[in-house]
Design an enzyme around this catalytic site. Sequence first.
Site, PDB file in Angstrom:
ATOM      1  N   PHE A 155       9.889 -42.915   3.741  1.00 51.64           N
ATOM      2  CA  PHE A 155      11.001 -42.277   3.038  1.00 51.64           C
ATOM      3  C   PHE A 155      11.459 -41.037   3.760  1.00 51.64           C
ATOM      4  O   PHE A 155      12.631 -40.796   3.935  1.00 51.64           O
ATOM      5  CB  PHE A 155      10.581 -41.918   1.597  1.00 51.64           C
ATOM      6  CG  PHE A 155      10.921 -43.004   0.622  1.00 51.64           C
ATOM      7  CD1 PHE A 155      12.070 -42.916  -0.150  1.00 51.64           C
ATOM      8  CD2 PHE A 155      10.117 -44.112   0.496  1.00 51.64           C
ATOM      9  CE1 PHE A 155      12.403 -43.931  -1.025  1.00 51.64           C
ATOM     10  CE2 PHE A 155      10.439 -45.128  -0.382  1.00 51.64           C
ATOM     11  CZ  PHE A 155      11.581 -45.034  -1.145  1.00 51.64           C
ATOM     12  N   GLN A 158      13.378 -41.966   6.634  1.00 49.11           N
ATOM     13  CA  GLN A 158      14.691 -42.466   6.226  1.00 49.11           C
ATOM     14  C   GLN A 158      15.619 -41.302   5.931  1.00 49.11           C
ATOM     15  O   GLN A 158      16.801 -41.485   5.714  1.00 49.11           O
ATOM     16  CB  GLN A 158      14.567 -43.312   4.945  1.00 49.11           C
ATOM     17  CG  GLN A 158      13.920 -44.649   5.166  1.00 49.11           C
ATOM     18  CD  GLN A 158      14.897 -45.692   5.597  1.00 49.11           C
ATOM     19  OE1 GLN A 158      16.087 -45.484   5.555  1.00 49.11           O
ATOM     20  NE2 GLN A 158      14.408 -46.823   6.040  1.00 49.11           N
ATOM     21  N   HIS A 442      31.743 -31.366  61.919  1.00 50.87           N
ATOM     22  CA  HIS A 442      32.235 -32.019  60.704  1.00 50.87           C
ATOM     23  C   HIS A 442      32.965 -31.015  59.798  1.00 50.87           C
ATOM     24  O   HIS A 442      34.113 -31.228  59.411  1.00 50.87           O
ATOM     25  CB  HIS A 442      31.054 -32.655  59.957  1.00 50.87           C
ATOM     26  CG  HIS A 442      31.420 -33.372  58.702  1.00 50.87           C
ATOM     27  ND1 HIS A 442      31.459 -34.743  58.607  1.00 50.87           N
ATOM     28  CD2 HIS A 442      31.788 -32.923  57.474  1.00 50.87           C
ATOM     29  CE1 HIS A 442      31.821 -35.100  57.403  1.00 50.87           C
ATOM     30  NE2 HIS A 442      32.023 -34.010  56.683  1.00 50.87           N
ATOM     31  N   GLU A 443      32.312 -29.912  59.494  1.00 52.85           N
ATOM     32  CA  GLU A 443      32.918 -28.915  58.596  1.00 52.85           C
ATOM     33  C   GLU A 443      34.122 -28.228  59.252  1.00 52.85           C
ATOM     34  O   GLU A 443      35.135 -27.990  58.604  1.00 52.85           O
ATOM     35  CB  GLU A 443      31.889 -27.875  58.153  1.00 52.85           C
ATOM     36  CG  GLU A 443      30.709 -28.431  57.353  1.00 52.85           C
ATOM     37  CD  GLU A 443      31.113 -29.234  56.120  1.00 52.85           C
ATOM     38  OE1 GLU A 443      32.207 -28.998  55.561  1.00 52.85           O
ATOM     39  OE2 GLU A 443      30.343 -30.121  55.725  1.00 52.85           O
ATOM     40  N   ASP A 518      32.830 -37.933  51.457  1.00 53.99           N
ATOM     41  CA  ASP A 518      34.256 -37.787  51.776  1.00 53.99           C
ATOM     42  C   ASP A 518      34.962 -39.134  51.626  1.00 53.99           C
ATOM     43  O   ASP A 518      36.043 -39.230  51.046  1.00 53.99           O
ATOM     44  CB  ASP A 518      34.446 -37.330  53.227  1.00 53.99           C
ATOM     45  CG  ASP A 518      33.805 -35.975  53.489  1.00 53.99           C
ATOM     46  OD1 ASP A 518      33.638 -35.221  52.512  1.00 53.99           O
ATOM     47  OD2 ASP A 518      33.485 -35.692  54.650  1.00 53.99           O
TER      48      ASP A 518
HETATM   49 ZN    ZN Z   1      32.687 -33.778  54.673  1.00 57.47          ZN
END
Ligand code: ZN
Length: 612
Positions: A155, A158, A442-443, A518
């Site tokens: 109960f 519940q 890359h950057e 990316d």
């Molecule tokens: Zn990148």
Amino acid sequence: MDETNNKEQENKKNKKKNKLPLWQVILLILLIIGIIISSFYMAYEYKNQNDEKELAYTQLIENINKNEVEKIEMTTGSNSITVTLKGEGEEKERQKTVLVPSLQAFIELVQEKVDKEGLEIDLSQKSINPALRIADTVFSMLPTILLIALIVMMFKMQGLGGDNGKVYGGEENKSTNVKFDDVAGLDEEKGELIEIVDFLKKPKAYLDMGAKIPKGILLYGKPGTGKTLIAKAIAGEAGVPFISMSGSEFIEMFAGLGASRVRKLFEKAKKMAPCIIFIDEIDAIGSRRTSSSGAETENNQTLNQLLVEMDGFDSTETIIVLAATNRPEMLDKALLRPGRFDRQITIPAPDLNGREEILKLHAKNKKFESDIKFKDIAGDTAGFTGAELANVLNEAAIIATRNKHKKISNTDIEDAVKKITVGLEKHNRVISDKDKKLTAYHEAGHAIVSKFLETQTDVKEVSIIPRGLAGGYTMYKTNEDKYYVSKTELLEKMVALMGGRAAEKLALNEISTGASNDIEVATGIAKDMLTVYGMSDSLGPISLKVNDPYELQIFGEGVTDEVGNQIRILIDNAYVTAQKILSEHMDILDAVAQTLLEKEKITTEEFEEFFK
Ligand code: ZN
Ligand code: ADP
């Protein structure tokens, strides 16, 4: 090595799965085992007595009449007596237990026999250790006790005896203490909700006028935008109790539980009216009803109960149900019908002004250097929610303390923003020189390509210090809050994204996995351009966003091929453009990459120098 100006860090609310706590589960299992063992034990005992030890009452009377009884022992308060029959052998073996209907009558009967017929029966009171007696009684009742405990527990779970919904305020303190002043920005939304406050304060005036007050208001917005806060503020302003519950709390293990919780919640609210019920994450219960089984059915019951309750109370009852969700498209349409959540208010992420106000509000109990410009911080945090901004200032305070600053400085705040945007700098991650060179190109590629694109914002910082999962990052300035994005901007964004890989290829004649994010983002943009924004000439301005791939068939056989082709063309073009820009400025690319390798980080000013 990924684009990191994307500040949409969705604060994914950890959806608590509402399972029973472990201790309750263990207790439940122990109870059931207890009941099984003890009932087996009782049955065994009973059988034992029946088989050898027990004697029928009529049989005993017969034995007495035949003068076959040697001794009768009784215990007070028990109808069970021990009889020792005459005969050979051990006394123990001649003992039987007899259940007598009435002890009093039996004693009288035996007494008479002894007195009149001169039978020799040793009638004695059995002395029994009281502690043992209690233990015996308790033990005989064990299955019953355990069964009752089990029922009580069920109960409780519940939710019938349990606590339903947290109530802030209540009798002693009738409000949540949150006021509209604690909610920064959101002026329009507050304006719309102020009449609810007024209604809660003096419902009679409105009802006398014949006004119909909304029962349910749905607040749409992503997590952390202040939906709970504004709901609390309404209760606080009106000085009424605030009863809150999360949608996920309604979804439980036992069938029917969610529905019963909803019922209890509204019962409680009716007792406390005027009041506010706040249901967070209503999508957990209010998602579209389906006809499947299991958890879905449970969901349906809960949702149905909610609909019944919403229809059940009338507007004289001054209960206002506020619900929050960040997935409005998931909601069952039935919830949005008149008389239910017929009013919907969008709570957006704050704009520039809003962000400044929120920062100022949360800055109140913190110490800052005098040169702090909240306007600038607001400018750097486009897309941040109120919760994230509050988090920025808290992080800044932590960083300032760690750096032994007397007050929070601009750099502390900048660091906090970075930390929240991309995760902590990982200075100590060991990177090979080869990786460093790749990252630097890359950057540098991202940054330089962006510089030559009209729509791309200025570079704020380029770095090859790893952060979170990214090997390096290029941060862009965010200068305005935009509602719409043009096709040119999307195309150029893709070019900027391709700048990383294009630089790797040009400078080192090598490509790496560093560009994976990316590529993912760029592909997503291309796909949305074609299927959501209708920006393709060949496909036309139609939405191809479908739930089921078969739905695409209505556009003709070749449409999926065409989408695929067009995505490839968009990406290829972006890559070619990026390569073209970089090959025309190889000297700058080399210089930027070289500086990055030396200093690991380049600021706006330093970056601009390369273009003079
Ligand atoms: Zn990148
Ligand atoms: P939601 O319910 O939309 O997920 P909350 O109301 O729980 O968001 O917001 C979390 C916290 O973020 C608030 O307790 C408050 O500190 C801060 N916050 C969010 N929005 C605002 C705002 N507009 N003004 C002031 N603080 C805010």
